[in-house]
Write a protein that holds these residues in place. Structure first.
Motif, PDB file in Angstrom:
ATOM      1  N   SER A  38      51.613  64.986 -23.904  1.00  0.00           N
ATOM      2  CA  SER A  38      50.477  65.887 -23.693  1.00  0.00           C
ATOM      3  C   SER A  38      50.611  67.156 -24.537  1.00  0.00           C
ATOM      4  O   SER A  38      49.673  67.939 -24.629  1.00  0.00           O
ATOM      5  CB  SER A  38      50.358  66.250 -22.209  1.00  0.00           C
ATOM      6  OG  SER A  38      51.542  66.901 -21.774  1.00  0.00           O
ATOM      7  N   ASN A  39      51.760  67.355 -25.177  1.00  0.00           N
ATOM      8  CA  ASN A  39      51.953  68.492 -26.069  1.00  0.00           C
ATOM      9  C   ASN A  39      51.357  68.243 -27.452  1.00  0.00           C
ATOM     10  O   ASN A  39      51.477  69.096 -28.329  1.00  0.00           O
ATOM     11  CB  ASN A  39      53.447  68.806 -26.231  1.00  0.00           C
ATOM     12  CG  ASN A  39      54.049  69.318 -24.962  1.00  0.00           C
ATOM     13  OD1 ASN A  39      53.396  70.001 -24.183  1.00  0.00           O
ATOM     14  ND2 ASN A  39      55.300  68.976 -24.725  1.00  0.00           N
ATOM     15  N   HIS A  40      50.767  67.070 -27.666  1.00  0.00           N
ATOM     16  CA  HIS A  40      50.201  66.723 -28.972  1.00  0.00           C
ATOM     17  C   HIS A  40      48.723  66.351 -28.844  1.00  0.00           C
ATOM     18  O   HIS A  40      48.349  65.187 -28.923  1.00  0.00           O
ATOM     19  CB  HIS A  40      50.995  65.564 -29.591  1.00  0.00           C
ATOM     20  CG  HIS A  40      52.347  65.965 -30.050  1.00  0.00           C
ATOM     21  ND1 HIS A  40      53.409  66.132 -29.186  1.00  0.00           N
ATOM     22  CD2 HIS A  40      52.815  66.261 -31.277  1.00  0.00           C
ATOM     23  CE1 HIS A  40      54.469  66.493 -29.873  1.00  0.00           C
ATOM     24  NE2 HIS A  40      54.135  66.580 -31.141  1.00  0.00           N
ATOM     25  N   PRO A  41      47.873  67.370 -28.635  1.00  0.00           N
ATOM     26  CA  PRO A  41      46.438  67.094 -28.572  1.00  0.00           C
ATOM     27  C   PRO A  41      45.906  66.715 -29.951  1.00  0.00           C
ATOM     28  O   PRO A  41      46.585  66.973 -30.945  1.00  0.00           O
ATOM     29  CB  PRO A  41      45.864  68.431 -28.097  1.00  0.00           C
ATOM     30  CG  PRO A  41      46.872  69.464 -28.467  1.00  0.00           C
ATOM     31  CD  PRO A  41      48.206  68.770 -28.497  1.00  0.00           C
ATOM     32  N   PRO A  42      44.778  66.102 -30.108  1.00  0.00           N
ATOM     33  CA  PRO A  42      43.796  65.860 -29.050  1.00  0.00           C
ATOM     34  C   PRO A  42      43.989  64.517 -28.340  1.00  0.00           C
ATOM     35  O   PRO A  42      43.413  64.292 -27.291  1.00  0.00           O
ATOM     36  CB  PRO A  42      42.481  65.854 -29.816  1.00  0.00           C
ATOM     37  CG  PRO A  42      42.835  65.284 -31.150  1.00  0.00           C
ATOM     38  CD  PRO A  42      44.227  65.790 -31.432  1.00  0.00           C
ATOM     39  N   ASP A  60      48.883  65.283 -35.166  1.00  0.00           N
ATOM     40  CA  ASP A  60      47.675  66.035 -35.471  1.00  0.00           C
ATOM     41  C   ASP A  60      48.012  67.522 -35.448  1.00  0.00           C
ATOM     42  O   ASP A  60      48.852  67.965 -34.650  1.00  0.00           O
ATOM     43  CB  ASP A  60      46.587  65.756 -34.429  1.00  0.00           C
ATOM     44  CG  ASP A  60      46.031  64.355 -34.522  1.00  0.00           C
ATOM     45  OD1 ASP A  60      45.562  63.979 -35.608  1.00  0.00           O
ATOM     46  OD2 ASP A  60      46.066  63.634 -33.507  1.00  0.00           O
ATOM     47  N   SER A  61      47.365  68.286 -36.294  1.00  0.00           N
ATOM     48  CA  SER A  61      47.550  69.730 -36.316  1.00  0.00           C
ATOM     49  C   SER A  61      46.823  70.356 -35.137  1.00  0.00           C
ATOM     50  O   SER A  61      45.778  69.880 -34.720  1.00  0.00           O
ATOM     51  CB  SER A  61      46.976  70.290 -37.622  1.00  0.00           C
ATOM     52  OG  SER A  61      46.895  71.689 -37.546  1.00  0.00           O
ATOM     53  N   ASP A  62      47.376  71.442 -34.637  1.00  0.00           N
ATOM     54  CA  ASP A  62      46.638  72.200 -33.626  1.00  0.00           C
ATOM     55  C   ASP A  62      46.292  73.599 -34.151  1.00  0.00           C
ATOM     56  O   ASP A  62      46.001  74.504 -33.416  1.00  0.00           O
ATOM     57  CB  ASP A  62      47.397  72.269 -32.303  1.00  0.00           C
ATOM     58  CG  ASP A  62      48.709  73.031 -32.390  1.00  0.00           C
ATOM     59  OD1 ASP A  62      49.038  73.555 -33.468  1.00  0.00           O
ATOM     60  OD2 ASP A  62      49.407  73.095 -31.377  1.00  0.00           O
ATOM     61  N   GLU A  63      46.303  73.725 -35.472  1.00  0.00           N
ATOM     62  CA  GLU A  63      45.972  74.983 -36.130  1.00  0.00           C
ATOM     63  C   GLU A  63      44.557  74.936 -36.697  1.00  0.00           C
ATOM     64  O   GLU A  63      44.279  74.150 -37.591  1.00  0.00           O
ATOM     65  CB  GLU A  63      46.930  75.246 -37.293  1.00  0.00           C
ATOM     66  CG  GLU A  63      48.260  75.804 -36.908  1.00  0.00           C
ATOM     67  CD  GLU A  63      48.182  77.221 -36.385  1.00  0.00           C
ATOM     68  OE1 GLU A  63      47.466  78.066 -36.953  1.00  0.00           O
ATOM     69  OE2 GLU A  63      48.841  77.459 -35.372  1.00  0.00           O
ATOM     70  N   SER A  64      43.692  75.765 -36.203  1.00  0.00           N
ATOM     71  CA  SER A  64      42.344  75.818 -36.757  1.00  0.00           C
ATOM     72  C   SER A  64      42.299  76.667 -38.030  1.00  0.00           C
ATOM     73  O   SER A  64      41.404  76.525 -38.850  1.00  0.00           O
ATOM     74  CB  SER A  64      41.363  76.356 -35.722  1.00  0.00           C
ATOM     75  OG  SER A  64      41.755  77.652 -35.333  1.00  0.00           O
ATOM     76  N   GLU A  65      43.286  77.544 -38.207  1.00  0.00           N
ATOM     77  CA  GLU A  65      43.317  78.441 -39.359  1.00  0.00           C
ATOM     78  C   GLU A  65      43.511  77.681 -40.676  1.00  0.00           C
ATOM     79  O   GLU A  65      43.019  78.090 -41.715  1.00  0.00           O
ATOM     80  CB  GLU A  65      44.444  79.458 -39.188  1.00  0.00           C
ATOM     81  CG  GLU A  65      44.457  80.516 -40.264  1.00  0.00           C
ATOM     82  CD  GLU A  65      45.494  81.574 -39.981  1.00  0.00           C
ATOM     83  OE1 GLU A  65      46.247  81.896 -40.908  1.00  0.00           O
ATOM     84  OE2 GLU A  65      45.549  82.063 -38.845  1.00  0.00           O
ATOM     85  N   MET A  66      44.223  76.579 -40.663  1.00  0.00           N
ATOM     86  CA  MET A  66      44.501  75.796 -41.866  1.00  0.00           C
ATOM     87  C   MET A  66      43.830  74.427 -41.728  1.00  0.00           C
ATOM     88  O   MET A  66      44.472  73.386 -41.852  1.00  0.00           O
ATOM     89  CB  MET A  66      46.014  75.653 -42.064  1.00  0.00           C
ATOM     90  CG  MET A  66      46.777  76.951 -42.223  1.00  0.00           C
ATOM     91  SD  MET A  66      46.503  77.766 -43.799  1.00  0.00           S
ATOM     92  CE  MET A  66      47.343  76.684 -44.905  1.00  0.00           C
TER      93      MET A  66
END
Length: 126
Positions: A38-42, A60-66
């Motif tokens: 559960s630490n790896h959304p989505p 999957d990345s959880d960074e919206s900035e990059m």
């Protein structure tokens, strides 16, 4: 050791599992598995590939900035319970060069990249 590389693919991928297979092939890793977390959304999963001295996670990345890099590759010290005969130089730049030759765009962020005030800086391999 713990190093994070940000990834994008120059060819269309059908999702994380497709990308992980391509990454592990580019790195010469034949031993890998999918894991749930559960630490790896989505989608609450990621993939681990194994070499003699390093574990390679693809998620999957959880960074919206990059957002141009929708995936992460995490290099960590070898998982002690998993055996592998495959050698992989675990230096981030060496891994990035192999992935770039296979058609990935790789970004190695500068230190402190997870901090709120980090300025998007690092080295790009393509």
């Amino acid at each position: 050791m713990h190093a994070v590389l940000l990834l994008s693919s120059s060819t269309p991928v059908a999702g994380l599992s497709d990308l992980a297979v391509q990454v592990f092939a580019a790195l010469g890793l034949t031993e890998y598995e999918e894991r749930e977390s559960s630490n790896h959304p989505p989608d609450d999963h990621y993939f681990c590939g194994y070499a003699r001295s390093v574990t390679v996670e693809v998620c999957d990345s959880d960074e919206s900035e990059m957002s141009e890099y929708p995936y992460w590759l995490v290099l960590t010290d070898k998982t002690s319970w998993k055996d592998s005969k495959t050698e992989l130089v675990a230096e981030p730049e060496s891994v990035a060069q192999k992935l770039a030759k296979a058609g990935f765009k790789v970004f190695i962020p500068t230190e402190g990249w997870g901090q709120k005030d980090w300025k998007a800086d690092g080295k790009v391999f393509e």
